[in-house]
Write a protein that holds these residues in place. Structure first.
Motif, PDB file in Angstrom:
ATOM      1  N   CYS A 151     -41.566   7.353 -45.076  1.00  0.00           N
ATOM      2  CA  CYS A 151     -40.457   7.442 -44.602  1.00  0.00           C
ATOM      3  C   CYS A 151     -41.377   8.927 -43.545  1.00  0.00           C
ATOM      4  CB  CYS A 151     -39.354   8.947 -44.680  1.00  0.00           C
ATOM      5  SG  CYS A 151     -38.577   8.053 -46.119  1.00  0.00           S
ATOM      6  N   ALA A 152     -42.340   9.384 -43.810  1.00  0.00           N
ATOM      7  CA  ALA A 152     -42.997   9.817 -42.426  1.00  0.00           C
ATOM      8  C   ALA A 152     -43.735   9.161 -41.735  1.00  0.00           C
ATOM      9  CB  ALA A 152     -44.354  11.250 -43.231  1.00  0.00           C
ATOM     10  N   SER A 153     -44.571   7.964 -41.910  1.00  0.00           N
ATOM     11  CA  SER A 153     -44.740   6.971 -41.623  1.00  0.00           C
ATOM     12  C   SER A 153     -44.310   6.161 -40.326  1.00  0.00           C
ATOM     13  CB  SER A 153     -45.729   5.920 -42.390  1.00  0.00           C
ATOM     14  OG  SER A 153     -44.757   5.074 -42.886  1.00  0.00           O
ATOM     15  N   LYS A 154     -43.491   6.183 -40.364  1.00  0.00           N
ATOM     16  CA  LYS A 154     -42.224   5.301 -39.555  1.00  0.00           C
ATOM     17  C   LYS A 154     -41.764   6.763 -38.717  1.00  0.00           C
ATOM     18  CE  LYS A 154     -42.754   0.698 -41.321  1.00  0.00           C
ATOM     19  NZ  LYS A 154     -43.114   0.883 -40.523  1.00  0.00           N
ATOM     20  N   ALA A 155     -41.682   7.782 -38.973  1.00  0.00           N
ATOM     21  CA  ALA A 155     -40.804   8.337 -37.962  1.00  0.00           C
ATOM     22  C   ALA A 155     -41.838   8.391 -37.103  1.00  0.00           C
ATOM     23  CB  ALA A 155     -40.983   9.955 -39.095  1.00  0.00           C
ATOM     24  N   ALA A 156     -43.675   8.237 -37.222  1.00  0.00           N
ATOM     25  CA  ALA A 156     -44.223   8.025 -36.055  1.00  0.00           C
ATOM     26  C   ALA A 156     -44.597   7.154 -35.763  1.00  0.00           C
ATOM     27  CB  ALA A 156     -45.920   8.345 -37.160  1.00  0.00           C
ATOM     28  N   VAL A 157     -44.010   6.463 -36.301  1.00  0.00           N
ATOM     29  CA  VAL A 157     -44.134   4.966 -34.972  1.00  0.00           C
ATOM     30  C   VAL A 157     -42.467   4.909 -34.118  1.00  0.00           C
ATOM     31  CG1 VAL A 157     -43.076   2.291 -34.962  1.00  0.00           C
ATOM     32  CG2 VAL A 157     -44.392   3.375 -37.550  1.00  0.00           C
ATOM     33  N   ILE A 158     -41.940   5.941 -34.169  1.00  0.00           N
ATOM     34  CA  ILE A 158     -40.402   6.343 -33.906  1.00  0.00           C
ATOM     35  C   ILE A 158     -41.363   6.707 -32.517  1.00  0.00           C
ATOM     36  CG2 ILE A 158     -38.151   6.775 -33.187  1.00  0.00           C
ATOM     37  CD1 ILE A 158     -37.892   5.901 -36.115  1.00  0.00           C
ATOM     38  N   SER A 159     -41.760   7.803 -32.607  1.00  0.00           N
ATOM     39  CA  SER A 159     -42.489   9.082 -31.923  1.00  0.00           C
ATOM     40  C   SER A 159     -42.941   8.081 -30.814  1.00  0.00           C
ATOM     41  CB  SER A 159     -42.800  10.342 -32.608  1.00  0.00           C
ATOM     42  OG  SER A 159     -43.223  10.878 -31.915  1.00  0.00           O
ATOM     43  N   TYR A 160     -44.091   7.529 -31.243  1.00  0.00           N
ATOM     44  CA  TYR A 160     -45.381   6.638 -30.735  1.00  0.00           C
ATOM     45  C   TYR A 160     -44.770   5.784 -29.501  1.00  0.00           C
ATOM     46  CZ  TYR A 160     -48.918   9.093 -33.373  1.00  0.00           C
ATOM     47  OH  TYR A 160     -50.570   9.382 -33.142  1.00  0.00           O
ATOM     48  N   THR A 161     -43.552   5.190 -30.875  1.00  0.00           N
ATOM     49  CA  THR A 161     -42.366   4.478 -29.927  1.00  0.00           C
ATOM     50  C   THR A 161     -42.196   4.699 -27.814  1.00  0.00           C
ATOM     51  OG1 THR A 161     -41.944   2.915 -31.154  1.00  0.00           O
ATOM     52  CG2 THR A 161     -40.741   2.549 -29.433  1.00  0.00           C
ATOM     53  N   SER A 163     -43.056   7.962 -27.181  1.00  0.00           N
ATOM     54  CA  SER A 163     -44.730   8.328 -26.156  1.00  0.00           C
ATOM     55  C   SER A 163     -44.617   7.205 -24.952  1.00  0.00           C
ATOM     56  CB  SER A 163     -45.283   9.338 -27.148  1.00  0.00           C
ATOM     57  OG  SER A 163     -44.815  10.252 -27.576  1.00  0.00           O
ATOM     58  N   ALA A 164     -44.947   6.306 -25.880  1.00  0.00           N
ATOM     59  CA  ALA A 164     -46.210   4.749 -25.058  1.00  0.00           C
ATOM     60  C   ALA A 164     -44.487   4.619 -24.436  1.00  0.00           C
ATOM     61  CB  ALA A 164     -45.869   4.327 -26.412  1.00  0.00           C
ATOM     62  N   ALA A 165     -43.957   4.109 -24.498  1.00  0.00           N
ATOM     63  CA  ALA A 165     -43.339   3.943 -23.600  1.00  0.00           C
ATOM     64  C   ALA A 165     -43.195   4.437 -21.752  1.00  0.00           C
ATOM     65  CB  ALA A 165     -41.896   3.492 -23.756  1.00  0.00           C
ATOM     66  N   VAL A 173     -44.372  -1.534 -18.170  1.00  0.00           N
ATOM     67  CA  VAL A 173     -44.711  -2.427 -19.180  1.00  0.00           C
ATOM     68  C   VAL A 173     -43.758  -1.321 -20.890  1.00  0.00           C
ATOM     69  CG1 VAL A 173     -46.594  -1.955 -21.521  1.00  0.00           C
ATOM     70  CG2 VAL A 173     -47.449  -2.729 -19.443  1.00  0.00           C
ATOM     71  N   ARG A 174     -42.952  -2.502 -21.697  1.00  0.00           N
ATOM     72  CA  ARG A 174     -41.420  -1.771 -21.755  1.00  0.00           C
ATOM     73  C   ARG A 174     -42.484  -1.549 -23.896  1.00  0.00           C
ATOM     74  NH1 ARG A 174     -38.175  -4.104 -22.846  1.00  0.00           N
ATOM     75  NH2 ARG A 174     -38.934  -7.018 -22.416  1.00  0.00           N
ATOM     76  N   VAL A 175     -41.816  -0.584 -24.136  1.00  0.00           N
ATOM     77  CA  VAL A 175     -41.817  -0.398 -25.648  1.00  0.00           C
ATOM     78  C   VAL A 175     -40.615   0.289 -25.714  1.00  0.00           C
ATOM     79  CG1 VAL A 175     -43.375   0.732 -26.714  1.00  0.00           C
ATOM     80  CG2 VAL A 175     -44.137   1.139 -24.272  1.00  0.00           C
ATOM     81  N   ASN A 176     -40.777  -0.550 -26.987  1.00  0.00           N
ATOM     82  CA  ASN A 176     -39.235  -0.104 -27.450  1.00  0.00           C
ATOM     83  C   ASN A 176     -40.182  -0.799 -29.718  1.00  0.00           C
ATOM     84  OD1 ASN A 176     -37.235  -0.307 -25.817  1.00  0.00           O
ATOM     85  ND2 ASN A 176     -37.959  -1.757 -25.454  1.00  0.00           N
ATOM     86  N   ALA A 177     -38.940  -0.080 -30.526  1.00  0.00           N
ATOM     87  CA  ALA A 177     -39.381  -0.374 -32.195  1.00  0.00           C
ATOM     88  C   ALA A 177     -37.601  -0.653 -31.999  1.00  0.00           C
ATOM     89  CB  ALA A 177     -38.909   1.179 -32.730  1.00  0.00           C
ATOM     90  N   ILE A 178     -37.822  -1.257 -33.748  1.00  0.00           N
ATOM     91  CA  ILE A 178     -36.782  -2.032 -34.213  1.00  0.00           C
ATOM     92  C   ILE A 178     -37.102  -0.989 -35.667  1.00  0.00           C
ATOM     93  CG2 ILE A 178     -35.842  -3.448 -35.682  1.00  0.00           C
ATOM     94  CD1 ILE A 178     -37.248  -6.283 -33.750  1.00  0.00           C
ATOM     95  N   SER A 179     -35.672  -0.860 -36.549  1.00  0.00           N
ATOM     96  CA  SER A 179     -35.685  -0.242 -37.284  1.00  0.00           C
ATOM     97  C   SER A 179     -34.589  -0.983 -38.178  1.00  0.00           C
ATOM     98  CB  SER A 179     -35.054   1.719 -36.850  1.00  0.00           C
ATOM     99  OG  SER A 179     -35.470   2.171 -37.037  1.00  0.00           O
ATOM    100  N   THR A 241     -36.318   0.493 -22.261  1.00  0.00           N
ATOM    101  CA  THR A 241     -37.853   1.117 -22.674  1.00  0.00           C
ATOM    102  C   THR A 241     -37.655   2.322 -23.643  1.00  0.00           C
ATOM    103  OG1 THR A 241     -39.890   0.796 -22.558  1.00  0.00           O
ATOM    104  CG2 THR A 241     -38.716   2.071 -20.958  1.00  0.00           C
ATOM    105  N   ALA A 242     -38.261   2.783 -24.298  1.00  0.00           N
ATOM    106  CA  ALA A 242     -38.172   3.809 -25.108  1.00  0.00           C
ATOM    107  C   ALA A 242     -37.259   4.120 -26.123  1.00  0.00           C
ATOM    108  CB  ALA A 242     -38.484   5.313 -24.231  1.00  0.00           C
ATOM    109  N   GLN A 243     -36.565   2.696 -26.916  1.00  0.00           N
ATOM    110  CA  GLN A 243     -35.403   2.805 -27.721  1.00  0.00           C
ATOM    111  C   GLN A 243     -36.148   2.319 -28.816  1.00  0.00           C
ATOM    112  OE1 GLN A 243     -32.693   3.993 -26.480  1.00  0.00           O
ATOM    113  NE2 GLN A 243     -34.339   4.667 -24.722  1.00  0.00           N
ATOM    114  N   THR A 244     -35.047   2.783 -29.962  1.00  0.00           N
ATOM    115  CA  THR A 244     -35.477   2.174 -31.080  1.00  0.00           C
ATOM    116  C   THR A 244     -33.843   1.851 -31.589  1.00  0.00           C
ATOM    117  OG1 THR A 244     -37.070   4.123 -31.771  1.00  0.00           O
ATOM    118  CG2 THR A 244     -35.313   2.697 -33.817  1.00  0.00           C
ATOM    119  N   ILE A 245     -33.851   0.486 -32.322  1.00  0.00           N
ATOM    120  CA  ILE A 245     -33.116  -0.960 -32.025  1.00  0.00           C
ATOM    121  C   ILE A 245     -32.357  -0.062 -34.024  1.00  0.00           C
ATOM    122  CG2 ILE A 245     -31.428  -2.851 -32.092  1.00  0.00           C
ATOM    123  CD1 ILE A 245     -33.037  -2.866 -29.491  1.00  0.00           C
ATOM    124  N   GLY A 246     -31.341  -0.307 -34.335  1.00  0.00           N
ATOM    125  CA  GLY A 246     -31.132  -0.174 -35.450  1.00  0.00           C
ATOM    126  C   GLY A 246     -30.397  -1.869 -36.316  1.00  0.00           C
TER     127      GLY A 246
END
Length: 254
Positions: A151-161, A163-165, A173-179, A241-246
């Motif tokens: 859980c903590a590692s995937k929370a880090a993915v969201i946060s880094y997404t 920041s990088a965005a 350059v667009r940066v997004n995540a999928i959950s 960009t900077a979004q996390t899509i569930g």
């Protein structure tokens, strides 16, 4: 009125998929290739069967990670599907020790970040208006008693997404995540067995329970995630960009 719809066609694009040998990664390779992209794939598996140029890398090994980063500089991807990850379970009182933490974070956070950084540097250096797609998880939005490190590692993915965005937005350059939520991949056989051990359930019971608990009433398929990845790679999502899509059937309300 004529609608000028943005294309999902990826012809002429170079796509890199990590964690590509099975489940969500393998489906992503198929979908990107079907949209016309030139696909490069990596994983720790010795064998690969897919529409991509495949190179094996062990991202937990320092040399393996360095070799992967050098390869990224060679292939110059326009799109990254940053999917490689490990999963483990255990109580914080026992199995969830520092050794487990180091193992999961070495791939899910350290290697994930290094691959994202290498792709970002390549995109900026070559003036590519690229798309980076990171694989988070519904586990990154909330803690779970037996899955603390994951859980903590995937929370880090969201946060880094996020920041990088923000850092890469000036370079287009667009940066997004999928959950993803509970997705029916071969890995679920292992996950189900872990829950059987730690929760005293019958084999198959946990998988059935989590599928039934999803608001839509069933587990998702790898293709459900891959289709969203194609959307994020294409011009259909050019203002995102900077979004996390569930992709979780309604499991997590954001």
């Amino acid at each position: 009125m004529t609608l000028n719809a943005a294309p999902t066609d990826l012809t002429g694009k170079t796509v890199l998929v990590t964690g590509a040998a099975g489940g969500i990664g393998a489906s992503a390779v198929e979908h990107f290739a079907a949209m016309g992209a030139t696909v490069y794939a990596s994983d720790i598996a010795d064998d690969f069967d897919g529409a991509a140029t495949y190179v094996r890398f062990d991202l937990m090994d320092p040399k393996g990670l360095d070799d992967c980063l050098a390869w990224i500089a060679e292939i110059k991807p326009d799109v990254l599907f940053n999917n490689a990850a490990l999963f483990a379970m255990g109580s914080i009182l026992e199995e969830g020790d520092l050794q487990q933490l180091d193992r999961l974070f070495s791939v899910n956070v350290r290697a994930f970040y290094a691959v994202m950084q290498a792709c970002a540097k390549s995109m900026v250096a070559h003036g590519q208006h690229g798309s980076i797609i990171n694989l988070a998880s519904q586990a990154g939005h909330r803690g779970e008693a037996l899955v603390a490190h994951y859980c903590a590692s995937k929370a880090a993915v969201i946060s880094y997404t996020q920041s990088a965005a923000l850092a890469l937005a000036p370079h287009k350059v667009r940066v997004n995540a999928i959950s993803p939520g509970v997705i029916d991949t071969p890995m679920w056989k292992t996950v189900d067995a872990m829950f059987a051990k730690f929760e005293g359930k019958e084999i198959g019971q946990k998988k059935r329970e989590v599928g039934e608990a999803v608001p839509l009433g069933y587990m998702g398929a790898p293709a459900d995630v891959a289709r969203v990845a194609v959307f994020l790679a294409s011009d259909q999502s050019s203002y995102m960009t900077a979004q996390t899509i569930g992709v979780d059937g309604g499991n997590v309300l954001r």
